[in-house]
Design a protein around this motif. Structure first.
Motif, mmCIF file in Angstrom:
data_model
loop_
_atom_site.group_PDB
_atom_site.id
_atom_site.type_symbol
_atom_site.label_atom_id
_atom_site.label_comp_id
_atom_site.label_asym_id
_atom_site.label_seq_id
_atom_site.Cartn_x
_atom_site.Cartn_y
_atom_site.Cartn_z
ATOM 1 N N ILE A 82 0.739 -1.244 -0.061
ATOM 2 C CA ILE A 82 0.052 0.052 0.021
ATOM 3 C C ILE A 82 0.909 1.201 0.034
ATOM 4 O O ILE A 82 0.721 2.358 -0.496
ATOM 5 C CB ILE A 82 -0.943 -0.027 1.332
ATOM 6 N N SER A 83 2.157 0.972 0.726
ATOM 7 C CA SER A 83 3.204 2.349 0.472
ATOM 8 C C SER A 83 3.286 2.496 -1.080
ATOM 9 O O SER A 83 3.545 3.598 -1.254
ATOM 10 C CB SER A 83 4.132 2.071 1.449
ATOM 11 N N ILE A 84 3.842 1.454 -1.600
ATOM 12 C CA ILE A 84 4.289 1.451 -3.122
ATOM 13 C C ILE A 84 3.137 2.294 -3.772
ATOM 14 O O ILE A 84 3.234 3.133 -4.777
ATOM 15 C CB ILE A 84 4.688 0.060 -3.352
ATOM 16 N N HIS A 85 1.826 1.769 -3.482
ATOM 17 C CA HIS A 85 0.690 2.307 -4.234
ATOM 18 C C HIS A 85 0.616 3.700 -4.175
ATOM 19 O O HIS A 85 0.590 4.620 -5.289
ATOM 20 C CB HIS A 85 -0.519 1.563 -3.834
ATOM 21 N N TYR A 86 0.959 4.435 -3.055
ATOM 22 C CA TYR A 86 0.808 5.852 -3.017
ATOM 23 C C TYR A 86 1.965 6.501 -3.133
ATOM 24 O O TYR A 86 1.940 7.766 -3.635
ATOM 25 C CB TYR A 86 0.279 6.113 -1.329
ATOM 26 N N LEU A 87 3.112 5.949 -3.040
ATOM 27 C CA LEU A 87 4.575 6.626 -3.379
ATOM 28 C C LEU A 87 4.488 6.770 -4.710
ATOM 29 O O LEU A 87 5.294 7.419 -5.347
ATOM 30 C CB LEU A 87 5.464 5.720 -2.923
ATOM 31 N N LEU A 88 4.023 5.768 -5.720
ATOM 32 C CA LEU A 88 3.849 5.977 -7.177
ATOM 33 C C LEU A 88 3.171 7.591 -7.485
ATOM 34 O O LEU A 88 3.373 7.746 -8.832
ATOM 35 C CB LEU A 88 2.962 4.955 -7.805
ATOM 36 N N ASP A 89 2.484 8.357 -6.632
ATOM 37 C CA ASP A 89 1.916 9.576 -7.143
ATOM 38 C C ASP A 89 3.142 10.692 -6.942
ATOM 39 O O ASP A 89 2.787 11.789 -7.364
ATOM 40 C CB ASP A 89 0.709 9.692 -6.222
ATOM 41 N N LEU A 90 4.259 10.316 -6.541
ATOM 42 C CA LEU A 90 5.217 11.083 -6.274
ATOM 43 C C LEU A 90 5.633 11.766 -7.813
ATOM 44 O O LEU A 90 5.726 10.932 -8.533
ATOM 45 C CB LEU A 90 6.522 10.715 -5.557
ATOM 46 N N ASN A 91 6.139 13.072 -7.612
ATOM 47 C CA ASN A 91 6.998 13.631 -8.959
ATOM 48 C C ASN A 91 7.944 12.790 -9.539
ATOM 49 O O ASN A 91 8.178 12.942 -10.713
ATOM 50 C CB ASN A 91 6.948 15.108 -8.866
ATOM 51 N N PHE A 125 8.388 10.005 -10.175
ATOM 52 C CA PHE A 125 8.088 8.826 -10.937
ATOM 53 C C PHE A 125 7.391 9.307 -12.355
ATOM 54 O O PHE A 125 6.670 8.669 -12.983
ATOM 55 C CB PHE A 125 7.217 7.648 -10.294
ATOM 56 N N ASP A 126 7.488 10.564 -12.358
ATOM 57 C CA ASP A 126 6.831 11.188 -13.601
ATOM 58 C C ASP A 126 7.271 10.699 -15.203
ATOM 59 O O ASP A 126 6.452 10.316 -16.178
ATOM 60 C CB ASP A 126 6.806 12.793 -13.853
ATOM 61 N N SER A 127 8.469 10.080 -15.151
ATOM 62 C CA SER A 127 8.998 9.648 -16.457
ATOM 63 C C SER A 127 8.493 8.389 -16.637
ATOM 64 O O SER A 127 8.548 7.830 -17.874
ATOM 65 C CB SER A 127 10.451 9.533 -16.203
ATOM 66 N N TRP A 128 7.892 7.675 -15.786
ATOM 67 C CA TRP A 128 7.076 6.406 -15.885
ATOM 68 C C TRP A 128 5.726 6.543 -16.240
ATOM 69 O O TRP A 128 4.859 5.466 -15.839
ATOM 70 C CB TRP A 128 7.402 5.616 -14.737
ATOM 71 N N ASP A 129 5.104 7.838 -16.633
ATOM 72 C CA ASP A 129 3.776 7.875 -16.695
ATOM 73 C C ASP A 129 3.021 6.710 -17.430
ATOM 74 O O ASP A 129 1.772 6.298 -16.844
ATOM 75 C CB ASP A 129 3.552 9.137 -17.492
ATOM 76 N N GLU A 130 3.628 6.082 -18.459
ATOM 77 C CA GLU A 130 2.761 5.086 -19.045
ATOM 78 C C GLU A 130 2.519 3.882 -18.365
ATOM 79 O O GLU A 130 1.715 2.927 -18.785
ATOM 80 C CB GLU A 130 3.430 4.879 -20.385
ATOM 81 N N TYR A 131 3.287 3.667 -17.517
ATOM 82 C CA TYR A 131 3.486 2.353 -16.527
ATOM 83 C C TYR A 131 2.887 2.747 -15.219
ATOM 84 O O TYR A 131 2.413 1.697 -14.569
ATOM 85 C CB TYR A 131 4.980 1.740 -16.335
ATOM 86 N N ILE A 132 2.791 3.902 -14.766
ATOM 87 C CA ILE A 132 2.331 4.216 -13.380
ATOM 88 C C ILE A 132 0.629 3.294 -13.240
ATOM 89 O O ILE A 132 0.534 2.765 -12.277
ATOM 90 C CB ILE A 132 2.246 5.719 -13.053
ATOM 91 N N PRO A 133 -0.121 3.844 -14.101
ATOM 92 C CA PRO A 133 -1.893 3.138 -13.746
ATOM 93 C C PRO A 133 -1.468 1.540 -13.714
ATOM 94 O O PRO A 133 -2.215 0.921 -12.863
ATOM 95 C CB PRO A 133 -2.524 3.353 -15.097
#
Length: 307
Positions: free
Chosen positions: A21-30, A32-40
């Motif tokens: 659950i921590s990883i789930h919310y950490l992925l919203d941080l800036n 990781f913007d370069s991984w936009d297509e993989y984030i969802p």
């Protein structure tokens, strides 16, 4: 040992759930913007894994609570199996939801898969349905001594598809002791064969009998008294916790019959726990024979070539 095992898995599932659950919310941080297509996809995957970890965490906690209760071992075993099964079903639903975007698509695909699998795996599915029947009907529990289609033994495991029993008697024994062999049969067998259950909390005893040969000139009343005394003595020693009214319900009896070899048989009929038939027979004989041998003028035994 069992409590430590549950505690170990509770810690593992709890740590995994917090981490996911921590990883789930950490992925919203800036960062990781370069991984936009993989984030969802990563967020959905982390959330799905979190839910699975949470399901198993809850099931393990519930399993520990059930295991700590003072229940019949067979009932406790069935409850733990149901908890484990529900955890797997819920996890499967989470996995299907992850693989399919819409609930309708998931339901449709699941229906088609179920139809194909149903035709291909009819026997295992029938055994699984029989397991559900066993859980609710309680035809037998772990620890019970049963007989089904020529198999007889003590139930050691009831899995989703088959039952394992520890064979008693068998090909190498002439008594009711465990042979050491494990017999496994599909659960579906109980849907088409009669099941004989020797054990149970409501009726803890079965009736058994032991016979000795005596001559027609023996004092039959004396023989009867000796056999009854031996049977009653052993029963009271083995089950001293039973009240007097319960002891009356399980009083032994003696009857006489003609033997094939022209001798008379004195037969004592008595209650016994299913797993103690051989031991109880031996104890009764050890108690009764000295009483009978102490009065040779009243009791005559087979001798010589007619023995």
């Amino acid at each position: 040992m069992q409590i430590k095992k549950y505690r170990h898995w509770i810690i593992i599932y709890a740590v995994l759930a917090v981490l996911l659950i921590s990883i789930h919310y950490l992925l919203d941080l800036n960062i990781f913007d370069s991984w936009d297509e993989y984030i969802p996809l990563m967020k959905k995957l982390s959330l799905s894994l979190f839910l699975i970890a949470l399901i198993f965490l809850v099931s393990t906690i519930v399993g520990r609570i059930v295991n700590s209760q003072n229940q019949i071992e067979g009932e406790k075993y069935n409850l733990l199996r149901i908890i484990r099964f529900l955890a797997m079903v819920c996890s499967l639903i989470v996995v299907i939801s992850f693989l399919f975007q819409s609930l309708y698509g998931a339901a449709l695909s699941f229906g088609l898969i179920s139809l194909v699998v149903g035709f291909a795996l009819q026997a295992p599915i029938t055994s699984f349905i029989a397991w559900v029947y066993l859980v609710f009907r309680r035809s037998y529990l772990v620890g019970d001594r049963i007989q089904i289609k020529g198999f007889r033994g003590d139930v050691v495991e009831i899995s989703y598809l088959d039952t394992s029993i520890w064979e008693c008697s068998g090909d190498y024994l002439g008594n009711d002791r465990r042979s050491g062999r494990i017999i496994r049969f599909p659960n579906s067998l109980i849907l088409r064969e009669e099941v004989i259950n020797y054990s149970g909390p409501e009726v803890p005893f079965i009736w058994n009998e032991t016979q000795i040969q005596v001559a027609y000139t023996s004092d039959l009343q004396f023989v009867e008294e000796c056999l009854l005394e031996a049977a009653v003595r052993d029963f009271k020693e083995q089950h001293a916790n039973l009240a007097d009214q319960e002891l009356e319900e399980w009083e032994p009896a003696v009857y006489f019959r003609i033997n094939t070899f022209a001798w008379m048989e004195a037969v004592v009929s008595y209650p016994v726990e299913p797993k103690d038939t051989t031991g109880r027979r031996n104890r009764i004989l050890r108690y009764a024979l000295p009483l009978l041998n102490a009065a040779p003028e009243k009791v005559k035994f087979p001798e010589g070539s007619m023995r």
